[in-house]
Enzyme design. Structure first.
Site, PDB file in Angstrom:
ATOM      1  N   ASN A   1      45.200  23.815  38.689  1.00  0.00           N
ATOM      2  CA  ASN A   1      44.829  24.869  39.637  1.00  0.00           C
ATOM      3  C   ASN A   1      43.515  24.470  40.317  1.00  0.00           C
ATOM      4  O   ASN A   1      42.488  24.301  39.634  1.00  0.00           O
ATOM      5  CB  ASN A   1      44.689  26.188  38.860  1.00  0.00           C
TER       6      ASN A   1
ATOM      7  N   HIS B   1      39.120  26.736  42.360  1.00  0.00           N
ATOM      8  CA  HIS B   1      37.664  26.834  42.275  1.00  0.00           C
ATOM      9  C   HIS B   1      36.932  25.707  42.984  1.00  0.00           C
ATOM     10  O   HIS B   1      35.706  25.767  43.140  1.00  0.00           O
ATOM     11  CB  HIS B   1      37.240  27.052  40.821  1.00  0.00           C
TER      12      HIS B   1
ATOM     13  N   HIS C   1      46.126  29.860  44.131  1.00  0.00           N
ATOM     14  CA  HIS C   1      46.274  31.322  44.229  1.00  0.00           C
ATOM     15  C   HIS C   1      45.697  31.774  45.567  1.00  0.00           C
ATOM     16  O   HIS C   1      44.490  31.692  45.784  1.00  0.00           O
ATOM     17  CB  HIS C   1      45.510  31.970  43.057  1.00  0.00           C
TER      18      HIS C   1
ATOM     19  N   ARG D   1      44.602  34.606  47.243  1.00  0.00           N
ATOM     20  CA  ARG D   1      44.295  36.014  46.929  1.00  0.00           C
ATOM     21  C   ARG D   1      44.263  36.831  48.209  1.00  0.00           C
ATOM     22  O   ARG D   1      43.973  36.310  49.286  1.00  0.00           O
ATOM     23  CB  ARG D   1      42.953  36.120  46.185  1.00  0.00           C
TER      24      ARG D   1
ATOM     25  N   ARG E   1      39.203  34.941  48.714  1.00  0.00           N
ATOM     26  CA  ARG E   1      37.865  34.576  48.214  1.00  0.00           C
ATOM     27  C   ARG E   1      37.742  33.083  47.924  1.00  0.00           C
ATOM     28  O   ARG E   1      36.636  32.570  47.883  1.00  0.00           O
ATOM     29  CB  ARG E   1      37.505  35.393  46.976  1.00  0.00           C
TER      30      ARG E   1
ATOM     31  N   GLU F   1      50.481  30.987  43.427  1.00  0.00           N
ATOM     32  CA  GLU F   1      50.243  32.249  42.718  1.00  0.00           C
ATOM     33  C   GLU F   1      49.994  33.329  43.763  1.00  0.00           C
ATOM     34  O   GLU F   1      49.201  33.108  44.688  1.00  0.00           O
ATOM     35  CB  GLU F   1      49.037  32.129  41.794  1.00  0.00           C
TER      36      GLU F   1
ATOM     37  N   THR G   1      42.159  36.961  37.408  1.00  0.00           N
ATOM     38  CA  THR G   1      43.329  37.738  36.989  1.00  0.00           C
ATOM     39  C   THR G   1      43.119  38.183  35.547  1.00  0.00           C
ATOM     40  O   THR G   1      43.045  37.356  34.647  1.00  0.00           O
ATOM     41  CB  THR G   1      44.605  36.871  37.107  1.00  0.00           C
TER      42      THR G   1
ATOM     43  N   GLU H   1      55.215  33.064  32.793  1.00  0.00           N
ATOM     44  CA  GLU H   1      53.997  32.363  32.386  1.00  0.00           C
ATOM     45  C   GLU H   1      53.234  33.320  31.482  1.00  0.00           C
ATOM     46  O   GLU H   1      52.861  34.421  31.900  1.00  0.00           O
ATOM     47  CB  GLU H   1      53.151  31.970  33.607  1.00  0.00           C
TER      48      GLU H   1
ATOM     49  N   HIS I   1      45.719  30.333  31.726  1.00  0.00           N
ATOM     50  CA  HIS I   1      44.518  31.150  31.908  1.00  0.00           C
ATOM     51  C   HIS I   1      43.520  30.894  30.783  1.00  0.00           C
ATOM     52  O   HIS I   1      43.827  31.112  29.604  1.00  0.00           O
ATOM     53  CB  HIS I   1      44.788  32.650  32.009  1.00  0.00           C
TER      54      HIS I   1
HETATM   55  N1  PXP Z   1      47.891  30.884  35.644  1.00  0.00           N
HETATM   56  C1  PXP Z   1      47.690  31.999  36.388  1.00  0.00           C
HETATM   57  C2  PXP Z   1      48.854  32.877  36.661  1.00  0.00           C
HETATM   58  C3  PXP Z   1      46.418  32.312  36.904  1.00  0.00           C
HETATM   59  O1  PXP Z   1      46.249  33.430  37.630  1.00  0.00           O
HETATM   60  C4  PXP Z   1      45.353  31.410  36.674  1.00  0.00           C
HETATM   61  C5  PXP Z   1      44.021  31.686  37.278  1.00  0.00           C
HETATM   62  O2  PXP Z   1      44.126  31.649  38.666  1.00  0.00           O
HETATM   63  C6  PXP Z   1      45.607  30.266  35.919  1.00  0.00           C
HETATM   64  C7  PXP Z   1      46.878  30.028  35.385  1.00  0.00           C
HETATM   65  C8  PXP Z   1      44.547  29.266  35.608  1.00  0.00           C
HETATM   66  O3  PXP Z   1      43.553  29.862  34.845  1.00  0.00           O
HETATM   67  P1  PXP Z   1      42.169  29.111  34.625  1.00  0.00           P
HETATM   68  O4  PXP Z   1      41.597  28.880  35.988  1.00  0.00           O
HETATM   69  O5  PXP Z   1      41.388  30.057  33.796  1.00  0.00           O
HETATM   70  O6  PXP Z   1      42.478  27.818  33.919  1.00  0.00           O
END
Ligand code: PXP
Length: 266
Positions: free
Chosen positions: A23, A26, A59, A61, A65, A89, A120, A170, A212
């Site tokens: 992901n 960030h 994601h 959003r 953001r 996402e 989330t 998930e 997550h």
């Molecule tokens: N899976 C989902 C559905 C999420 O919403 C997120 C965060 O955007 C992640 C995985 C990844 O989580 P993290 O960034 O905490 O590793």
């Protein structure tokens, strides 16, 4: 039948290789903090794929953001060129559904979204929102998008996910990962719930993913859950990249996943 034909067991690794979706949200968070054009999430996606990511997760959003609409456009084209899946996402809203239908990513993961949350914070309540989730799942599936629902490892949510036609769930690992980081005793109960949820989801014919809050410490116990097909990991990897670089951070995570799967197979 020829006797020297390889048996199915010898050509199908068991347990199957656990996929890693990286992901890159960030990277965009850092870019947006200064309103600059760098660092570029697409560059991070290129590095992630070269380092062993099996797919890219982003994601979009509602408040934009981090990831922007144009990031999604770039990432969709990039992953298509590289032959890797893009996992979008998204909240269950008409706006996000239209965007997903326009880009037709390999997969969409439906998540709950509240503007005031930092990230989330819990799974999608498929039981409560069945009337909204089912048509969205149907529309995405009709467009050839593989649909995943981000849920808590809860039997009612798992059953409802299968009922609304999702192909994948998930499981939310956030509470477990946080409990481990804070050295709280309920970590083992939360891990057991994830194991049980994965078993139950697989029994309903669902492919099982998890994500997550996963870091180097928690990836092993999660990856060892037999039914899991994919982990989605972001925030920790991007943070770690500050110190070690993104490529080594992903390679180390990949190695920890493989080691955990190897121990299960042994
Ligand atoms: N899976 C989902 C559905 C999420 O919403 C997120 C965060 O955007 C992640 C995985 C990844 O989580 P993290 O960034 O905490 O590793």
């Amino acid at each position: 039948m020829s006797l020297d034909r390889p048996s199915l067991q010898s050509i199908t690794p068991w347990p199957p290789r656990l996929r890693l979706g990286v992901n890159i949200d960030h990277v965009a968070t850092i870019r947006n903090a200064r309103g600059e054009g760098y660092p570029d999430p697409a560059r991070a996606a290129e590095i992630a794929m070269a380092a062993g990511a099996d797919g890219i997760t982003a994601h979009l959003r509602e408040d934009r953001r981090h990831i922007s609409d144009s990031d999604i456009e770039t990432l969709a084209a990039l992953t298509r060129r590289r032959g890797k899946p893009l996992n979008l996402e998204m909240a269950v809203t008409p706006e996000m559904e239209a965007i997903a239908l326009a880009h037709r990513p390999h997969a969409a993961c439906l998540v709950p979204e509240r503007r005031e949350e930092v990230t989330t914070e819990g799974g999608l309540d498929v039981v409560m929102l069945r009337g909204r989730v089912a048509p969205c799942v149907a529309a995405l599936r009709a467009a050839g998008v593989r649909v995943s629902l981000f849920i808590e490892a809860d039997p009612a949510q798992i059953r409802a996910s299968a009922d609304v036609g999702a192909q994948v769930v998930e499981l939310h690992t956030g509470a477990y990962c946080q409990a481990v980081r804070e050295r709280r005793p309920e970590a083992s109960r939360l891990l057991a719930a994830l194991r049980e949820g994965a078993r139950e989801a697989a029994a309903h014919g669902l492919e099982v993913h998890a994500g997550h809050g996963i870091d180097y410490e928690t990836v092993g116990p999660v990856a060892a859950i037999l039914e899991l097909a994919e982990l989605n990991i972001g925030h920790f990897l991007i943070g770690e990249a500050i110190f070690t670089g993104l490529d080594p951070a992903i390679r180390r995570m990949r190695a920890l996943m493989d080691a955990a799967k190897g121990e299960v197979a042994a």
